[in-house]
Design a protein around this motif. Structure first.
Motif, short mmCIF file in Angstrom:
data_model
loop_
_atom_site.label_atom_id
_atom_site.label_comp_id
_atom_site.label_asym_id
_atom_site.label_seq_id
_atom_site.Cartn_x
_atom_site.Cartn_y
_atom_site.Cartn_z
N PHE A 66 0.81 -1.22 0.00
CA PHE A 66 0.00 0.00 0.00
C PHE A 66 0.85 1.27 0.00
O PHE A 66 0.32 2.37 -0.13
CB PHE A 66 -0.94 0.01 1.20
N ASN A 67 2.17 1.13 0.17
CA ASN A 67 3.04 2.31 0.17
C ASN A 67 3.33 2.84 -1.23
O ASN A 67 3.86 3.94 -1.37
CB ASN A 67 4.38 1.95 0.82
N GLY A 115 -3.30 6.21 -2.66
CA GLY A 115 -2.30 6.99 -1.94
C GLY A 115 -1.55 7.97 -2.82
O GLY A 115 -0.92 8.91 -2.31
N ALA A 116 -1.61 7.77 -4.13
CA ALA A 116 -0.92 8.69 -5.05
C ALA A 116 -1.65 10.02 -5.18
O ALA A 116 -1.08 11.00 -5.68
CB ALA A 116 -0.76 8.05 -6.42
N MET A 117 -2.91 10.08 -4.76
CA MET A 117 -3.69 11.32 -4.82
C MET A 117 -3.66 11.93 -6.23
O MET A 117 -3.48 13.12 -6.41
CB MET A 117 -3.17 12.33 -3.79
N VAL A 177 4.86 7.16 -5.31
CA VAL A 177 4.57 7.89 -6.55
C VAL A 177 4.31 9.37 -6.24
O VAL A 177 4.80 10.26 -6.95
CB VAL A 177 3.37 7.26 -7.27
N ARG A 178 3.56 9.63 -5.19
CA ARG A 178 3.27 11.02 -4.82
C ARG A 178 4.55 11.76 -4.45
O ARG A 178 4.75 12.92 -4.85
CB ARG A 178 2.30 11.05 -3.64
N ILE A 194 11.10 1.95 9.09
CA ILE A 194 10.02 2.85 8.70
C ILE A 194 9.48 2.37 7.36
O ILE A 194 10.18 1.66 6.63
CB ILE A 194 10.50 4.31 8.59
N ASN A 195 8.24 2.71 7.06
CA ASN A 195 7.67 2.16 5.84
C ASN A 195 8.27 2.80 4.59
O ASN A 195 8.89 3.86 4.66
CB ASN A 195 6.14 2.22 5.84
#
Length: 208
Positions: free
Chosen positions: A73-74, A102-104, A79-80, A187-188
């Motif tokens: 999911f990261n 998550g890339a908005m 990408v963002r 950290i992710n």
């Protein structure tokens, strides 16, 4: 043309006031209805294609990649971040499908490439003259804070949990770790990608 998916409540500007500009970069639909996309002010009312074309004239000569063996999911956050820090391209290694939420919507302005295997990805990197730099807290990794990143490189991030695959570790010219001071061991990838990309920008754009 635009899509309703681009629009975010409370963001942007309304319909263009007065006579419309004739510049081909402007989108008639946005001029008529307003531009609610999460874009910088200088790109208001521009078509997506015009924004991408302008970004292409300014992109930095580094790229990023993330392994996608478990539908991480990261990836959207990576990408963002790549869009925010103007990476030339993002590479998804492994599964083609990934969660774009998550890339908005920034994936619409970013070049995103897919490679089915690590070998295929490494072949691309070699052909493009990019050093493969892994980002992971592994034994023997060098501290990112004390390391000069290659100007032409591809920063690679592993899956949440297992981290970089053995194949990427073997292919990497270096692996960099990110200093941490709390109780967690890692950290992710989304957070790590932002730190690593900002480190590249500080070194090669700001001359730090």
């Amino acid at each position: 043309m635009t899509s309703q998916d681009d629009h975010l409540d409370g963001i942007g500007v309304g319909p263009w006031p007065g006579e419309w500009p004739t510049d081909a970069r402007y989108d008639p639909e946005l001029l008529e209805l307003g531009d609610r996309r999460n874009v910088r002010d200088e790109y208001r009312y521009w078509t997506r294609e015009a924004i991408v074309a302008d970004l292409d004239t300014r992109r930095f000569p580094y790229e990023v990649a993330i392994e996608n063996w478990q539908h991480d999911f990261n990836i959207g956050t990576v990408v963002r971040n790549a869009n925010a820090f103007l990476a030339r391209a993002v590479h998804i290694v492994g599964r083609r499908r990934w969660n774009r939420r998550g890339a908005m919507v920034t994936d619409r302005y970013q070049h995103v490439e897919h490679h089915a295997t690590v070998g295929e990805f490494c072949e691309y990197a070699a052909g493009a003259g990019l050093a493969v730099v892994g980002i992971d807290n592994l034994p023997g990794a060098v501290a990112l804070e004390e390391t000069r990143l290659p100007e032409r490189c591809v920063l690679v991030f592993g899956q949440e949990g297992p981290g970089l695959s053995d194949e990427v570790r073997e292919a990497a010219s270096m692996v960099c770790s990110i200093a941490q001071y709390g109780s967690t061991r890692s950290i992710n990838a989304g957070v790590a990608s932002g730190i690593a990309m900002h480190a590249w920008v500080r070194q090669h754009v700001w001359g730090a």
